[in-house]
Design an enzyme around this catalytic site. Structure first.
Site, PDB file in Angstrom:
ATOM      1  N   CYS A   1      -5.744   8.291   8.561  1.00  0.00           N
ATOM      2  CA  CYS A   1      -5.847   7.804   9.939  1.00  0.00           C
ATOM      3  C   CYS A   1      -5.313   8.849  10.902  1.00  0.00           C
ATOM      4  O   CYS A   1      -4.180   9.302  10.795  1.00  0.00           O
ATOM      5  CB  CYS A   1      -5.065   6.503  10.107  1.00  0.00           C
ATOM      6  SG  CYS A   1      -5.892   5.076   9.395  1.00  0.00           S
TER       7      CYS A   1
ATOM      8  N   PRO B   1       2.129  16.268  11.424  1.00  0.00           N
ATOM      9  CA  PRO B   1       2.535  17.501  10.738  1.00  0.00           C
ATOM     10  C   PRO B   1       3.207  17.211   9.396  1.00  0.00           C
ATOM     11  O   PRO B   1       3.699  16.114   9.166  1.00  0.00           O
ATOM     12  CB  PRO B   1       3.537  18.127  11.710  1.00  0.00           C
ATOM     13  CG  PRO B   1       4.065  16.992  12.524  1.00  0.00           C
ATOM     14  CD  PRO B   1       2.959  15.980  12.604  1.00  0.00           C
ATOM     15  N   ILE B   2       3.226  18.217   8.510  1.00  0.00           N
ATOM     16  CA  ILE B   2       3.957  18.045   7.239  1.00  0.00           C
ATOM     17  C   ILE B   2       5.009  19.151   7.078  1.00  0.00           C
ATOM     18  O   ILE B   2       5.381  19.515   5.965  1.00  0.00           O
ATOM     19  CB  ILE B   2       3.012  17.981   6.017  1.00  0.00           C
ATOM     20  CG1 ILE B   2       2.116  19.210   5.910  1.00  0.00           C
ATOM     21  CG2 ILE B   2       2.175  16.727   6.017  1.00  0.00           C
ATOM     22  CD1 ILE B   2       1.473  19.347   4.517  1.00  0.00           C
ATOM     23  N   ASP B   3       5.481  19.660   8.227  1.00  0.00           N
ATOM     24  CA  ASP B   3       6.450  20.757   8.170  1.00  0.00           C
ATOM     25  C   ASP B   3       7.735  20.380   7.419  1.00  0.00           C
ATOM     26  O   ASP B   3       8.355  21.226   6.773  1.00  0.00           O
ATOM     27  CB  ASP B   3       6.796  21.239   9.589  1.00  0.00           C
ATOM     28  CG  ASP B   3       7.346  20.103  10.451  1.00  0.00           C
ATOM     29  OD1 ASP B   3       6.589  19.164  10.732  1.00  0.00           O
ATOM     30  OD2 ASP B   3       8.535  20.145  10.806  1.00  0.00           O
ATOM     31  N   GLN B   4       8.135  19.111   7.483  1.00  0.00           N
ATOM     32  CA  GLN B   4       9.374  18.713   6.802  1.00  0.00           C
ATOM     33  C   GLN B   4       9.186  18.659   5.281  1.00  0.00           C
ATOM     34  O   GLN B   4      10.125  18.910   4.533  1.00  0.00           O
ATOM     35  CB  GLN B   4       9.870  17.351   7.313  1.00  0.00           C
ATOM     36  CG  GLN B   4      10.244  17.370   8.778  1.00  0.00           C
ATOM     37  CD  GLN B   4      11.333  18.390   9.086  1.00  0.00           C
ATOM     38  OE1 GLN B   4      12.413  18.376   8.506  1.00  0.00           O
ATOM     39  NE2 GLN B   4      11.035  19.305   9.996  1.00  0.00           N
TER      40      GLN B   4
ATOM     41  N   LYS C   1       0.825  -1.213   0.000  1.00  0.00           N
ATOM     42  CA  LYS C   1       0.000   0.000   0.000  1.00  0.00           C
ATOM     43  C   LYS C   1       0.855   1.258   0.000  1.00  0.00           C
ATOM     44  O   LYS C   1       0.665   2.151  -0.824  1.00  0.00           O
ATOM     45  CB  LYS C   1      -0.905  -0.017   1.243  1.00  0.00           C
ATOM     46  CG  LYS C   1      -1.518   1.311   1.610  1.00  0.00           C
ATOM     47  CD  LYS C   1      -2.271   1.182   2.922  1.00  0.00           C
ATOM     48  CE  LYS C   1      -2.601   2.494   3.588  1.00  0.00           C
ATOM     49  NZ  LYS C   1      -1.480   3.237   4.125  1.00  0.00           N
ATOM     50  N   ASN C   2       1.795   1.332   0.919  1.00  0.00           N
ATOM     51  CA  ASN C   2       2.530   2.588   1.063  1.00  0.00           C
ATOM     52  C   ASN C   2       3.484   2.860  -0.104  1.00  0.00           C
ATOM     53  O   ASN C   2       3.877   3.998  -0.314  1.00  0.00           O
ATOM     54  CB  ASN C   2       3.283   2.628   2.396  1.00  0.00           C
ATOM     55  CG  ASN C   2       2.328   2.868   3.559  1.00  0.00           C
ATOM     56  OD1 ASN C   2       1.154   3.205   3.353  1.00  0.00           O
ATOM     57  ND2 ASN C   2       2.805   2.691   4.782  1.00  0.00           N
TER      58      ASN C   2
ATOM     59  N   ARG D   1      -4.494   9.989   3.466  1.00  0.00           N
ATOM     60  CA  ARG D   1      -3.260  10.618   3.896  1.00  0.00           C
ATOM     61  C   ARG D   1      -2.302  10.873   2.716  1.00  0.00           C
ATOM     62  O   ARG D   1      -1.741  11.954   2.568  1.00  0.00           O
ATOM     63  CB  ARG D   1      -2.590   9.668   4.899  1.00  0.00           C
ATOM     64  CG  ARG D   1      -1.308  10.131   5.477  1.00  0.00           C
ATOM     65  CD  ARG D   1      -1.541  11.085   6.604  1.00  0.00           C
ATOM     66  NE  ARG D   1      -0.338  11.790   6.961  1.00  0.00           N
ATOM     67  CZ  ARG D   1      -0.316  12.990   7.491  1.00  0.00           C
ATOM     68  NH1 ARG D   1      -1.434  13.633   7.730  1.00  0.00           N
ATOM     69  NH2 ARG D   1       0.808  13.566   7.798  1.00  0.00           N
TER      70      ARG D   1
HETATM   71  C1  UD1 Z   1       4.135   6.879   6.696  1.00  0.00           C
HETATM   72  C2  UD1 Z   1       3.196   5.739   6.436  1.00  0.00           C
HETATM   73  C3  UD1 Z   1       2.502   5.322   7.724  1.00  0.00           C
HETATM   74  C4  UD1 Z   1       3.537   5.028   8.814  1.00  0.00           C
HETATM   75  C5  UD1 Z   1       4.544   6.157   8.928  1.00  0.00           C
HETATM   76  C6  UD1 Z   1       5.711   5.809   9.847  1.00  0.00           C
HETATM   77  C7  UD1 Z   1       2.499   6.171   4.170  1.00  0.00           C
HETATM   78  C8  UD1 Z   1       1.421   6.611   3.255  1.00  0.00           C
HETATM   79  N1  UD1 Z   1       2.209   6.179   5.462  1.00  0.00           N
HETATM   80  O1  UD1 Z   1       3.350   7.969   7.192  1.00  0.00           O
HETATM   81  O2  UD1 Z   1       1.727   4.159   7.448  1.00  0.00           O
HETATM   82  O3  UD1 Z   1       2.879   4.874  10.049  1.00  0.00           O
HETATM   83  O4  UD1 Z   1       5.104   6.475   7.649  1.00  0.00           O
HETATM   84  O5  UD1 Z   1       6.372   4.688   9.393  1.00  0.00           O
HETATM   85  O6  UD1 Z   1       3.575   5.761   3.740  1.00  0.00           O
HETATM   86  N2  UD1 Z   1       6.893  14.227  11.087  1.00  0.00           N
HETATM   87  C9  UD1 Z   1       7.107  15.548  11.369  1.00  0.00           C
HETATM   88  N3  UD1 Z   1       7.041  16.445  10.335  1.00  0.00           N
HETATM   89  C10 UD1 Z   1       6.792  16.073   9.054  1.00  0.00           C
HETATM   90  C11 UD1 Z   1       6.585  14.712   8.779  1.00  0.00           C
HETATM   91  C12 UD1 Z   1       6.640  13.800   9.816  1.00  0.00           C
HETATM   92  O7  UD1 Z   1       7.334  15.927  12.517  1.00  0.00           O
HETATM   93  O8  UD1 Z   1       6.770  16.933   8.174  1.00  0.00           O
HETATM   94  C13 UD1 Z   1       6.972  13.227  12.175  1.00  0.00           C
HETATM   95  C14 UD1 Z   1       5.649  12.518  12.401  1.00  0.00           C
HETATM   96  O9  UD1 Z   1       4.815  13.239  13.287  1.00  0.00           O
HETATM   97  C15 UD1 Z   1       6.110  11.188  12.962  1.00  0.00           C
HETATM   98  C16 UD1 Z   1       7.434  10.939  12.230  1.00  0.00           C
HETATM   99  O10 UD1 Z   1       7.855  12.206  11.752  1.00  0.00           O
HETATM  100  O11 UD1 Z   1       6.381  11.309  14.341  1.00  0.00           O
HETATM  101  C17 UD1 Z   1       7.337   9.979  11.061  1.00  0.00           C
HETATM  102  O12 UD1 Z   1       6.309  10.396  10.184  1.00  0.00           O
HETATM  103  P1  UD1 Z   1       6.336  10.017   8.617  1.00  0.00           P
HETATM  104  O13 UD1 Z   1       7.421   9.031   8.378  1.00  0.00           O
HETATM  105  O14 UD1 Z   1       6.358  11.282   7.835  1.00  0.00           O
HETATM  106  O15 UD1 Z   1       4.930   9.331   8.433  1.00  0.00           O
HETATM  107  P2  UD1 Z   1       3.941   9.429   7.207  1.00  0.00           P
HETATM  108  O16 UD1 Z   1       4.713   9.659   5.939  1.00  0.00           O
HETATM  109  O17 UD1 Z   1       2.806  10.348   7.511  1.00  0.00           O
END
Ligand code: UD1
Length: 423
Positions: A117, A123-126, A22-23, A93
């Site tokens: 979910c 967040p998506i700040d990164q 899926k991912n 997502r």
């Molecule tokens: C992806 C997966 C999800 C999985 C997660 C962690 C997909 C579609 N989803 O989610 O199933 O649970 O990886 O393996 O592939 N964070 C920030 N800022 C950002 C982005 C992330 O602080 O801009 C933090 C998040 O809050 C979290 C950590 O980084 O604590 C990891 O998040 P991330 O790897 O980005 O998860 P997703 O891509 O949303």
């Protein structure tokens, strides 16, 4: 609203074939926006997240066709620039990958903030930091993210992520493949689906190296081209069936897996006492009793995946002694299922990032009505229901259907008594 009815107590036995990841697929499909020409993607799971994404791409003007089961042909050559339907975007997502894909293709982007979910603040700040460093002027509101080229235009850049993020790594890769110059992502995520996305893009003509390490280099190219690509098998779906085999005292051959991707899960299940045999593209899981207590800490790949936290927790509940489960990616994830497991007779004490799981040993969980609050929590409740005495009803199954292809059919083939009931 539909629910699952599970009559527990049957050890799972037989073979299950794992679907495409899926991912990986939810990143590869938006990536086709970068490609002038037809992309044939194989090993695509027929799950609701994929269907929503395909609807979004159709609504943007892409030609999308299920050529045969598991195979999608998609051609984005004539897709005009425009905002993807916000209502559809908010349903999942991974629609945030349209940001990187649009920026790469059109040099600008406008996409509603994603849904999906909600087991934690996500967040998506990164992602935004990465796009900004690539030269985009980013406008972020509570509703959407919009980007235009900044005064110096878009250009390759060195980007060091502050947290290891799957989404940000993939999104920057998407944006950078067609942007002039070299982009270097440091502290990149190493998940198998990051490597898969890079392999897809390289098959279509991109120049990405280092995916699977913490430094990824992307040399911008002028144009990509169409082609055929098969997505990897789903690590988490495979792990879920492995956990289900262990929890029910079963013996299951899990087929179409990459055993290397499963190591972090295999190791923990072996520590619990399960006998695990690896083949080239399959893993046999033979459960033993009693299950031993273990310690698990979720980490980015190659660590134990947070997406397997809830499923391994059910195995811990069924073990002898107290296991410890620490969540280091999404702290609030325990709240999605621990109280539901407690309603079935589990004893779990959550303190901050760590849950102490008191194994029930010789006793059994008891069936009752439980509510899935996210995708993996739902999978865990199904496993608990399969191992429990009596009948379990799992509600809110739309979460489960986001990410598990033909789960009823696959579990039934393994001997489970499970059916989907429309209410
Ligand atoms: C992806 C997966 C999800 C999985 C997660 C962690 C997909 C579609 N989803 O989610 O199933 O649970 O990886 O393996 O592939 N964070 C920030 N800022 C950002 C982005 C992330 O602080 O801009 C933090 C998040 O809050 C979290 C950590 O980084 O604590 C990891 O998040 P991330 O790897 O980005 O998860 P997703 O891509 O949303």
């Amino acid at each position: 609203m539909a629910k699952y009815e599970i009559i527990g107590g049957t050890p799972l036995s037989g073979e299950v074939v794992i679907s495409g990841a899926k991912n990986a697929v939810v990143a590869i499909l938006p990536a086709t926006l970068l490609v002038p020409g037809k992309c044939r993607i194989e090993n695509v799971p027929d799950i609701s997240d994929v269907r929503i994404l395909l609807d979004i791409m159709r609504s943007m003007g892409a030609s999308v066709e299920w050529a045969e089961p598991g195979v999608v042909e998609i051609d984005c050559t004539d897709v005009p620039y425009g905002e993807p339907n916000p209502e559809l975007v908010r349903k999942m997502r991974a629609s945030y990958y349209l940001l990187g894909a649009q920026l790469g293709r059109y040099g600008r982007s406008h996409v509603a903030l994603p849904g999906g979910c909600a087991f934690a603040a996500r967040p998506i700040d990164q992602h935004i930091k990465g796009f900004g460093l690539l030269g985009a002027d980013v406008e972020e509101t509570e509703e959407y993210v919009a980007m235009e080229p900044g005064p110096d235009g878009l250009h390759g850049q060195r980007i060091s992520l502050d947290v290891v993020s799957v989404g940000a790594t993939a999104n920057i890769m998407l944006a950078a493949c067609l942007i002039e110059g070299q982009t270097i992502i440091e502290n990149a995520a190493k998940e198998p689906h990051i490597v898969d996305l890079a392999n897809f893009l390289n098959t279509m003509g991109a120049r990405i190296s280092g995916a699977g390490t913490d430094t990824i280099k992307i040399r911008g190219v002028k144009q990509l081209h169409g082609g055929t690509y098969a997505a990897i098998p789903d690590q988490i779906e495979a792990g879920t069936y492995m956990a289900a085999a262990v929890a029910t005292g079963g013996n299951v051959l899990v087929q179409n897996v990459i055993p290397k991707h499963m190591e972090c899960i295999t190791t923990r299940l072996r520590e619990m006492g399960a006998k695990i045999t690896e083949f080239d593209d399959a893993i046999r899981v033979q459960a033993t009793r009693p299950l031993r207590r273990i310690t698990v800490k979720t980490m980015p790949y190659p660590g134990f995946p947070t997406d397997m936290q809830a499923q391994i927790c059910v195995c811990m509940v069924l073990a002898t002694g107290t296991s410890r489960l620490t969540e280091s990616v999404y702290e609030t994830r325990f709240f999605g299922y621990c109280s539901e497991l407690e309603n079935m007779g589990a004893k779990i004490k959550v303190e901050g990032k760590t849950a102490s799981v008191v194994g029930i040993g010789d006793r059994k969980l008891r069936g009752t009505t439980v509510h899935a609050k996210d995708l993996r929590a739902g999978a865990a409740l199904i496993i608990a229901g399969l191992a429990a005495e009596g009948t379990t009803y799992v509600k809110n199954i739309h979460y489960v259907e986001r990410g598990y292809e033909r789960i009823i059919e696959k579990l039934t083939k393994l001997g489970a008594q499970i059916k989907r009931i429309e209410e």
